[in-house]
Design a protein around this motif. Structure first.
Motif, mmCIF file in Angstrom:
data_model
loop_
_atom_site.group_PDB
_atom_site.id
_atom_site.type_symbol
_atom_site.label_atom_id
_atom_site.label_comp_id
_atom_site.label_asym_id
_atom_site.label_seq_id
_atom_site.Cartn_x
_atom_site.Cartn_y
_atom_site.Cartn_z
ATOM 1 N N ILE A 12 48.789 52.544 15.614
ATOM 2 C CA ILE A 12 48.878 51.050 15.365
ATOM 3 C C ILE A 12 47.358 50.651 15.117
ATOM 4 O O ILE A 12 47.363 49.456 14.018
ATOM 5 C CB ILE A 12 49.270 50.242 16.847
ATOM 6 C CG1 ILE A 12 50.930 50.822 16.913
ATOM 7 C CG2 ILE A 12 49.091 48.503 16.609
ATOM 8 C CD1 ILE A 12 51.240 50.325 18.186
ATOM 9 N N ALA A 13 46.508 51.130 15.618
ATOM 10 C CA ALA A 13 45.289 50.532 14.809
ATOM 11 C C ALA A 13 44.933 51.035 13.598
ATOM 12 O O ALA A 13 44.419 49.998 12.752
ATOM 13 C CB ALA A 13 44.117 51.276 15.725
ATOM 14 N N LEU A 14 45.329 51.999 13.182
ATOM 15 C CA LEU A 14 45.300 52.425 11.727
ATOM 16 C C LEU A 14 46.348 51.572 10.853
ATOM 17 O O LEU A 14 45.789 51.177 9.605
ATOM 18 C CB LEU A 14 45.974 53.821 11.617
ATOM 19 C CG LEU A 14 46.191 54.300 9.822
ATOM 20 C CD1 LEU A 14 44.613 54.485 9.265
ATOM 21 C CD2 LEU A 14 46.633 55.942 10.138
ATOM 22 N N ALA A 15 47.464 51.185 11.254
ATOM 23 C CA ALA A 15 48.285 50.197 10.529
ATOM 24 C C ALA A 15 47.504 48.907 10.239
ATOM 25 O O ALA A 15 47.770 48.129 9.250
ATOM 26 C CB ALA A 15 49.854 50.369 11.312
ATOM 27 N N LYS A 16 46.873 48.405 11.316
ATOM 28 C CA LYS A 16 46.503 47.191 11.389
ATOM 29 C C LYS A 16 45.293 47.261 10.498
ATOM 30 O O LYS A 16 45.185 46.193 9.681
ATOM 31 C CB LYS A 16 45.962 46.774 12.742
ATOM 32 C CG LYS A 16 45.277 45.220 12.644
ATOM 33 C CD LYS A 16 44.929 45.032 14.143
ATOM 34 C CE LYS A 16 44.241 43.692 14.237
ATOM 35 N NZ LYS A 16 45.024 42.564 14.366
ATOM 36 N N ALA A 17 44.450 48.233 10.571
ATOM 37 C CA ALA A 17 43.360 48.476 9.487
ATOM 38 C C ALA A 17 43.872 48.563 7.845
ATOM 39 O O ALA A 17 43.258 47.970 6.970
ATOM 40 C CB ALA A 17 42.664 49.612 9.600
ATOM 41 N N ARG A 72 48.731 54.022 20.065
ATOM 42 C CA ARG A 72 47.545 53.069 19.836
ATOM 43 C C ARG A 72 46.863 53.442 18.695
ATOM 44 O O ARG A 72 46.440 52.379 18.091
ATOM 45 C CB ARG A 72 46.863 52.832 21.238
ATOM 46 C CG ARG A 72 47.658 52.248 22.298
ATOM 47 C CD ARG A 72 46.532 52.244 23.598
ATOM 48 N NE ARG A 72 46.207 53.297 24.441
ATOM 49 C CZ ARG A 72 47.020 53.759 25.458
ATOM 50 N NH1 ARG A 72 48.352 53.311 25.562
ATOM 51 N NH2 ARG A 72 46.783 54.951 25.996
ATOM 52 N N ALA A 73 46.504 54.680 18.443
ATOM 53 C CA ALA A 73 45.742 54.814 17.441
ATOM 54 C C ALA A 73 46.453 54.469 15.946
ATOM 55 O O ALA A 73 45.780 54.009 15.111
ATOM 56 C CB ALA A 73 45.160 56.345 17.407
ATOM 57 N N VAL A 86 49.881 62.624 10.113
ATOM 58 C CA VAL A 86 48.713 62.536 10.767
ATOM 59 C C VAL A 86 48.942 63.131 12.178
ATOM 60 O O VAL A 86 49.681 62.592 13.046
ATOM 61 C CB VAL A 86 48.136 61.108 10.806
ATOM 62 C CG1 VAL A 86 46.742 60.960 11.525
ATOM 63 C CG2 VAL A 86 47.859 60.739 9.238
ATOM 64 N N VAL A 87 48.123 63.943 12.913
ATOM 65 C CA VAL A 87 48.184 64.490 14.054
ATOM 66 C C VAL A 87 47.136 64.112 14.963
ATOM 67 O O VAL A 87 45.706 64.189 14.422
ATOM 68 C CB VAL A 87 48.214 66.038 13.925
ATOM 69 C CG1 VAL A 87 48.421 66.543 15.552
ATOM 70 C CG2 VAL A 87 49.218 66.598 13.294
ATOM 71 N N TYR A 88 47.477 63.167 15.824
ATOM 72 C CA TYR A 88 46.275 62.719 16.673
ATOM 73 C C TYR A 88 46.089 63.481 17.872
ATOM 74 O O TYR A 88 46.805 63.841 18.645
ATOM 75 C CB TYR A 88 46.749 61.002 17.163
ATOM 76 C CG TYR A 88 45.509 60.514 18.041
ATOM 77 C CD1 TYR A 88 44.545 59.780 17.189
ATOM 78 C CD2 TYR A 88 45.699 60.545 19.180
ATOM 79 C CE1 TYR A 88 43.423 59.136 17.957
ATOM 80 C CE2 TYR A 88 44.587 59.966 19.973
ATOM 81 C CZ TYR A 88 43.456 58.960 19.428
ATOM 82 O OH TYR A 88 42.837 58.374 19.899
ATOM 83 N N ARG A 89 44.673 63.761 18.242
ATOM 84 C CA ARG A 89 44.324 64.382 19.429
ATOM 85 C C ARG A 89 43.771 63.553 20.305
ATOM 86 O O ARG A 89 42.938 63.017 20.081
ATOM 87 C CB ARG A 89 43.247 65.805 18.902
ATOM 88 C CG ARG A 89 43.993 66.846 18.208
ATOM 89 C CD ARG A 89 43.084 67.940 18.354
ATOM 90 N NE ARG A 89 43.659 68.899 19.343
ATOM 91 C CZ ARG A 89 43.731 70.021 19.572
ATOM 92 N NH1 ARG A 89 43.459 70.701 18.915
ATOM 93 N NH2 ARG A 89 44.370 70.494 20.175
#
Length: 146
Positions: free
Chosen positions: A23-28, A20-21, A143-146
């Motif tokens: 995809i939010a980055l991709a959208k931005a 989800r994060a 990019v590692v998401y926590r």
């Protein structure tokens, strides 16, 4: 900045949260997303002279591919809802980290986006985490998401 983001998944809740994060980055950024799920070779344990037939092995691989595609499709639904261009890739890999890096190279991704989770305790000490291996072997940003 990034135009093509590979989001790896293992289907876990933390992996979906990271997706989800991503995809939010991709959208931005106006980027496209490729979801990736590695399926490993089936690990067969043989005993008492038993050796599975090719049909049995093929069944394991087919089922693993179906599960991998379902995991990638979850990301696809998220991307579609966000209006982000999406493709998915499910491949058999010697190890998940090698599959992730190889998929990113072959799809010409700018970045790999993944969750920070992995094995815990003794198995992490012995085997390491997929995320750690991607970080140490990838030649493109991770990019590692926590």
């Amino acid at each position: 900045m990034f135009k093509h983001i590979l989001i790896s998944t293992d289907g876990s809740p933390i992996s979906n949260k990271a997706a989800r994060a991503g995809i939010a980055l991709a959208k931005a950024l106006g980027a496209k997303v490729t979801a990736y799920c590695a399926i490993e070779e089936p690990q067969m344990v043989y005993g008492e002279g038993y050796f599975p037939t090719q049909t049995v092995i093929d069944g394991f691989v087919r089922r693993a591919r179906e599960i991998g595609q379902k995991r990638a499709d979850v990301i696809g639904k998220m991307a579609k809802a966000a209006g982000v261009p999406f493709t998915s890739v499910v491949t058999k890999a010697y190890s998940p980290y090698e599959g992730i890096i190889d998929a990113a190279k072959k799809r010409k991704c700018d970045v790999i986006f993944m969750a920070s989770h992995g094995r815990r305790g003794f198995s992490k000490l012995i085997m390491g985490s997929v995320t750690q291996k991607v970080l140490s072997h990838s030649r493109i940003p991770v990019v590692v998401y926590r």
